[in-house]
Design a protein around this motif. Structure first.
Motif: not given
Ligand SMILES: [Fe+2]
Length: 303
Positions: A52, A54, A82, A205, A227, A229
């Motif tokens: 993640d 991002h 992610d 994920h 996923h 967080h």
């Molecule tokens: Fe995410």
């Protein structure tokens, strides 16, 4: 007069909280976990679990922090997806992970590798998942990211099984495409995990229970996912409020058993490591009581 003061204090508190939450979203940390999982006599194996990111082209501090993770000398990198938060972020993501791409690695993708992030109502994360997916938004250049990872030698675990030799050990991996999007093809990776491997790992994920159940039932000793967080906005004493999937908030991040009430050695059970990840939706870049993290999982020999 009193009302003005109360409103003033309320506004100042809100600003302070928002400032804190924005600062915490940038307070990257390495969480270290040890787990006894390897055959007796093996040397410890350091697994860097990344999830993640991002990342956007402007997030240079995050890029530099991720680049520096190579200093931990991991033996293996597991990337649970992610990675992207912008259509031009593939070069930034590959630059961030460039030193890690020289190491053995495996990866799966999440929805934020395939689709552009949008502005979401933050309270939507706390609502029950009704199964609706906003997949009618523009796609991200996920093929370029996949090519970047695969051409460096990382194994693509999208609905696949693979083997990898790491630190003299034969590791067996099972992976699925993003369960949050319903892309997981569980029949394609069904059946017992190979019993001639030294360790069997399941990767996804989003830690949906149907995936965890199949991995645990088919003999995987360790499952890695992202996923959630970690709940992203947590209550200091109570922890996560939501996971954005059907995993209960008590297992939103960290190392747990699956099924949750199982013990090590129970047939059909597994360790589950969920990463709280390093990023957030770029339009909601805040975290509370849940620092962004990468995890260094040190696998130790039995006995
Ligand atoms: Fe995410």
């Amino acid at each position: 007069m009193l009302l003005t003061r109360i409103l003033g204090v309320g506004a100042a508190t809100g600003v302070a909280l928002a400032g804190y939450a924005a600062a915490e979203a940038r307070a990257y940390t390495v969480r270290e976990v040890a787990l006894t999982l390897l055959p007796a006599g093996s040397r410890p194996v350091k697994v860097l679990h990344l999830s993640d990111l991002h990342i956007t082209p402007g997030q240079q501090r995050k890029r530099d922090w991720v680049r520096d993770l190579a200093a931990w000398s991991p033996d293996l990198v597991v990337n649970t997806g992610d990675n992207l938060a912008h259509r031009r972020a593939v070069p930034t993501a590959l630059d961030a992970m460039a030193p890690l791409l020289d190491l053995p690695g495996v990866f799966v993708f999440g929805s934020n590798d395939y689709f552009e992030p949008g502005l979401r109502n933050p309270l939507a994360y706390l609502a029950p998942d009704r199964g609706k997916r906003h997949v009618d938004v523009p796609q991200l250049p996920w093929r370029d990211l996949r090519y970047g990872f695969a051409s460096a030698g990382w194994l693509d675990l999208t609905n696949r099984r693979e083997r990898l030799r790491v630190a003299g050990l034969d590791l067996a991996f099972t992976g699925v495409d993003d369960p949050h999007l319903g892309y997981d093809d569980l029949p394609a990776v069904a059946g017992p995990a190979p019993d001639d491997a030294d360790v069997r790992l399941g990767v996804a994920h989003a830690p949906y229970l149907r995936v965890l159940d199949q991995y645990a039932a088919t003999g995987h000793e360790l499952i890695l996912a992202g996923h959630t967080h970690g709940g992203q906005v947590c209550l200091p004493a109570l922890g996560a409020l939501a996971t954005n999937c059907d995993l209960e908030p008590a297992r939103a991040k960290g190392l747990h058993r699956h099924p949750a009430d199982s013990r090590e050695g129970d047939p059909g059970s597994s360790w589950l490591h969920v990463s709280a990840g390093l990023g957030t939706n770029p339009y909601l870049r805040f975290r509370v009581a849940c620092r962004p993290e990468a995890t260094l999982l040190t696998l130790l020999p039995r006995g």
